[in-house]
Write a protein that holds these residues in place. Structure first.
Motif, short mmCIF file in Angstrom:
data_model
loop_
_atom_site.label_atom_id
_atom_site.label_comp_id
_atom_site.label_asym_id
_atom_site.label_seq_id
_atom_site.Cartn_x
_atom_site.Cartn_y
_atom_site.Cartn_z
N ALA A 19 0.83 -1.20 0.00
CA ALA A 19 0.00 0.00 0.00
C ALA A 19 0.87 1.25 0.00
N ASP A 20 2.02 1.17 0.64
CA ASP A 20 2.98 2.28 0.69
C ASP A 20 4.37 1.70 0.43
N PRO A 21 4.81 1.65 -0.84
CA PRO A 21 6.09 1.02 -1.15
C PRO A 21 7.28 1.61 -0.40
N ALA A 22 7.31 2.94 -0.21
CA ALA A 22 8.43 3.56 0.48
C ALA A 22 8.50 3.07 1.93
N GLU A 23 7.35 2.95 2.57
CA GLU A 23 7.33 2.46 3.95
C GLU A 23 7.74 0.98 4.01
N THR A 24 7.31 0.20 3.03
CA THR A 24 7.69 -1.22 2.99
C THR A 24 9.19 -1.35 2.80
N VAL A 25 9.77 -0.50 1.97
CA VAL A 25 11.23 -0.51 1.80
C VAL A 25 11.92 -0.18 3.12
N ARG A 26 11.43 0.82 3.82
CA ARG A 26 12.03 1.18 5.11
C ARG A 26 11.92 0.03 6.10
N GLN A 27 10.77 -0.61 6.13
CA GLN A 27 10.60 -1.73 7.05
C GLN A 27 11.55 -2.88 6.70
N ALA A 28 11.68 -3.16 5.40
CA ALA A 28 12.56 -4.24 4.97
C ALA A 28 14.01 -3.98 5.38
N VAL A 29 14.45 -2.75 5.18
CA VAL A 29 15.82 -2.40 5.57
C VAL A 29 15.98 -2.53 7.08
N GLY A 30 14.95 -2.13 7.83
CA GLY A 30 14.99 -2.29 9.28
C GLY A 30 15.05 -3.73 9.72
N LEU A 31 14.52 -4.63 8.88
CA LEU A 31 14.54 -6.06 9.20
C LEU A 31 15.81 -6.76 8.71
#
Length: 236
Positions: free
Chosen positions: A195-207
């Motif tokens: 739904a929010d690709p930029a937020e998903t990218v941030r979450q992935a990097v955080g993981l």
């Protein structure tokens, strides 16, 4: 909820991640995309979202390099014939057709561009069931040094044609984006919806993932902590 009950011959119909750390990979994608998992066998599990199948996860066989990879499978009605054609067209079969329980048969090959690609002869019409929404597969990318060479192989095999915007089409229907690049290994990449690709990218990097393509002109591409690459696109 978009559900797919059948696939055109040659279309991407399945994707699985083969990983040296099945437990860790499950935790990563569960936290990022909300997947749950259903055991098919001791070494293979189905990824599920809202009760519908997204793809598969398998444990890497012992002795292989400790790297994960997403594999994309194209639908075929005859795995044996497909296996023969792959060789005649300059590909290399690395695993001839084998049964996958009662679900069908699969084979793995490397195309003339060096891309690992799977082929799936299903006993049923469906492959990936849930698609085109957040957390599900929302497209594919074929990253190769030469789009023309890719069109020669997949066009001869299934009838793929390269469109003016880089789309790979079967009978005029787009099924993947072809990206010419000498950076990174040639591969088929699944794109997952967000739904929010930029937020998903941030979450992935955080993981623990690494951003390998920022996504200015093309969708962002991430590499999970074990080396498997995937794209992120807007959905929902």
């Amino acid at each position: 909820m978009p559900r797919r009950t059948g696939y055109a011959i040659g279309a991407p119909c399945w994707a699985d991640c083969i990983t040296p750390d099945l437990s860790g990979s499950r935790e990563f994608y569960s936290a990022l995309l909300g997947w749950e998992f259903v055991t098919e066998s001791p070494d293979y599990q189905l990824a599920v979202l809202d009760g519908e199948v997204i793809g598969g996860f398998g444990a890497a066989p012992a002795g292989l390099p400790p790297l994960a990879a997403w594999n994309v499978y194209l639908a075929t009605e005859d795995a044996d014939h497909c296996c023969t054609r792959v060789g005649l067209l300059g590909g290399r079969v690395v695993m001839p057709p084998v049964p996958a329980g009662e679900n069908g048969r699969l084979l793995l090959a490397v195309d003339p561009s060096g891309v690992t690609v799977g082929f799936w002869e299903g006993a049923r019409a469906e492959g990936v069931v849930l698609a085109d929404e957040p957390g599900a597969i929302c497209g594919h990318e074929l990253r190769v040094p030469s789009a023309t060479r890719a069109e020669d192989f997949y066009g001869s095999l299934f009838g793929y044609r390269l469109g003016p915007e880089g789309e790979f089409t079967l009978d005029g229907v787009p099924h993947a984006r072809v990206v010419e690049s000498d950076q990174g290994r040639p591969c088929w990449l699944p794109h997952f919806g967000a739904a929010d690709p930029a937020e998903t990218v941030r979450q992935a990097v955080g993981l623990g993932a690494r951003l390998v393509r920022p996504g200015r002109e093309q969708p962002p591409v991430l590499r999970d902590p074990w080396g498997a690459e995937f794209g992120v696109v807007a959905a929902g």
